[in-house]
Design a protein around this motif. Structure first.
Motif, mmCIF file in Angstrom:
data_model
loop_
_atom_site.group_PDB
_atom_site.id
_atom_site.type_symbol
_atom_site.label_atom_id
_atom_site.label_comp_id
_atom_site.label_asym_id
_atom_site.label_seq_id
_atom_site.Cartn_x
_atom_site.Cartn_y
_atom_site.Cartn_z
ATOM 1 N N GLU A 38 -4.315 44.602 -26.571
ATOM 2 C CA GLU A 38 -3.797 43.346 -26.006
ATOM 3 C C GLU A 38 -2.800 42.664 -26.935
ATOM 4 O OE1 GLU A 38 -7.190 40.943 -25.266
ATOM 5 O OE2 GLU A 38 -8.044 42.291 -23.746
ATOM 6 N N ILE A 39 -3.018 42.760 -28.242
ATOM 7 C CA ILE A 39 -2.166 42.034 -29.197
ATOM 8 C C ILE A 39 -1.144 42.932 -29.883
ATOM 9 C CG2 ILE A 39 -3.986 40.331 -29.584
ATOM 10 C CD1 ILE A 39 -4.576 41.646 -32.261
ATOM 11 N N VAL A 77 -8.382 41.349 -35.138
ATOM 12 C CA VAL A 77 -8.658 41.231 -33.696
ATOM 13 C C VAL A 77 -9.594 40.055 -33.393
ATOM 14 C CG1 VAL A 77 -8.260 43.687 -33.317
ATOM 15 C CG2 VAL A 77 -10.589 42.875 -33.763
ATOM 16 N N GLN A 79 -8.787 36.574 -33.790
ATOM 17 C CA GLN A 79 -7.934 35.423 -34.066
ATOM 18 C C GLN A 79 -7.723 34.507 -32.862
ATOM 19 O OE1 GLN A 79 -6.952 34.720 -37.119
ATOM 20 N NE2 GLN A 79 -7.881 36.593 -37.948
ATOM 21 N N THR A 80 -8.389 34.771 -31.756
ATOM 22 C CA THR A 80 -8.256 33.915 -30.578
ATOM 23 C C THR A 80 -9.632 33.473 -30.095
ATOM 24 O OG1 THR A 80 -8.384 35.718 -28.967
ATOM 25 C CG2 THR A 80 -6.188 35.184 -29.863
ATOM 26 N N ARG A 115 -3.582 32.730 -35.353
ATOM 27 C CA ARG A 115 -3.014 32.580 -34.008
ATOM 28 C C ARG A 115 -3.265 31.187 -33.438
ATOM 29 N NH1 ARG A 115 -1.356 37.352 -31.167
ATOM 30 N NH2 ARG A 115 -1.456 39.152 -32.574
#
Length: 367
Positions: A38-39, A77, A79-80, A115
């Motif tokens: 996704e990132i 992975v 960071q959100t 992020r």
């Protein structure tokens, strides 16, 4: 999960307490792959099994510094908000599948801000995921409770800020404070004001000590950090002298070892991880060299932990099975180790007593 039997009982079914388990060390490889896609993050492997093997092989270096490099991938992975919620939820589900009934999950919010998340938003996202996981486990008729241990990274010098963060969230899922990361050269006395603040706020503290550094690190954690538990603490055995006199062993405890034993300060031992990081290099490089049994037999309050399930390719069930095989432990020993852990949680005393009672009841039923 494969069944591992001891005295005819499935170790996986035994109730367990997890005190030292890092959130960024317990991701599912498939989850890493999906979030990385996704990132746009490039990974060392694109297949879940191959990625899991890469983590285990990379971490098995004999060096804590090299071991910690694998976390560059996992934290990337995480960071959100959505990623933290998902990973925390899955973490709880995986603990429950391992028989864990109480888990204290440590992580460093300051590593999850690239992020746009704030420190508080990161803690809230993890708590939302933990709450979802607990609700799912309980909806299936199983027992589990969890809490966050908020860690400050020793080398980033934000200890007081992270201590304040932990205190702000103490009634919203945070049960304690920790410092993690490079141990040697970054003692608690480096930022004594953070520990003064925590002490005045009656916030429980556990400190990584006695893993990459020795007795001086443990002393500093005890007296400057006012730690209630030692994160690993395995090198306390370096303060113990054993004189083998044939049929007899003469054991002498140094002042720090005697302090830790007499006050029953819990040791958060992680056998597989301790081998990988070289924490037991003074004693050897095989599990039967680990001073776990020496400390257990001498009456230290030893507990069994995974540290990082992904990097060590392990579980609490696996760690207990390894110890039972290596040191010929039986169910009574495994029960004592879980009672030790239950009595060492940061729960109120009444809840600790309830947890101990639950553990002993289930062990009695399974015998």
């Amino acid at each position: 999960m494969d069944r591992i039997l001891l005295d005819g009982v499935d170790i996986g079914a035994l109730p367990k307490v997890s005190l030292h388990d890092h959130l960024d060390g317990g991701l599912r490889p498939q989850t890493i792959i999906e979030i990385a896609d996704e990132i746009g993050l490039e990974l060392p492997a694109k297949d879940a099994d191959a990625l899991g093997d890469w983590f285990a092989e990379s971490a098995d270096s004999g060096s804590l510094v090299d071991y910690l490099k694998t976390f560059d991938v996992t934290t990337a992975v995480m960071q959100t908000e959505g990623a933290l919620v998902r990973i925390a939820r899955e973490f709880v589900l995986d603990l429950a599948d391992d028989g864990v009934v109480h888990g204290e999950i440590r992580w460093a919010p300051e590593q999850h801000l690239t992020r746009g998340l704030s420190l508080d938003a990161a803690v809230e996202a993890v708590q939302a995921g933990l709450d979802e996981g607990v609700a799912l486990v309980r909806s299936r008729g199983r027992r589990i409770q969890v809490g966050q241990l908020v860690s400050a990274m020793r080398h980033l010098d934000r200890w007081t800020e992270i201590a304040e963060l932990a205190i702000r969230h103490r009634d919203r899922g945070v049960v304690g404070f920790d410092i993690a990361g490079p141990e040697d050269g970054f003692p608690p006395s480096r930022h004594s004001e953070a520990f003064d603040l925590l002490s005045r706020a009656h916030m429980p503290v556990t400190v990584h000590a006695g893993e990459a550094a020795g007795i001086d690190s443990i002393r500093d954690a005890l007296f400057a950090g006012r730690t209630l538990r030692l994160g690993h603490g395995v090198r306390i055995a370096e303060d113990i002298t054993v004189d083998d006199r044939g049929d007899d062993l003469l054991v002498e405890l140094g002042a720090t070892a005697e302090w830790v034993r007499s006050r029953q300060i819990p040791l958060e031992l992680s056998p597989s991880s301790n081998l990988q990081t070289g924490a037991i290099a003074a004693f050897g490089d095989q599990l039967d060299d680990h001073p776990f049994d020496l400390l257990y037999q001498l009456g230290f309050r030893v507990t069994v932990n995974t540290d990082n399930r992904l990097q060590s390719d392990t579980s609490l069930t696996n760690e207990l099975a390894l110890l039972a095989e290596t040191f010929e432990y039986d169910l009574d020993d495994l029960e004592q180790l879980q009672v030790n852990a239950a009595r060492s949680t940061f729960l109120p005393v009444e809840e600790r007593d309830d947890l101990v009672e639950h553990i002993t009841d289930v062990f009695d039923e399974l015998r």
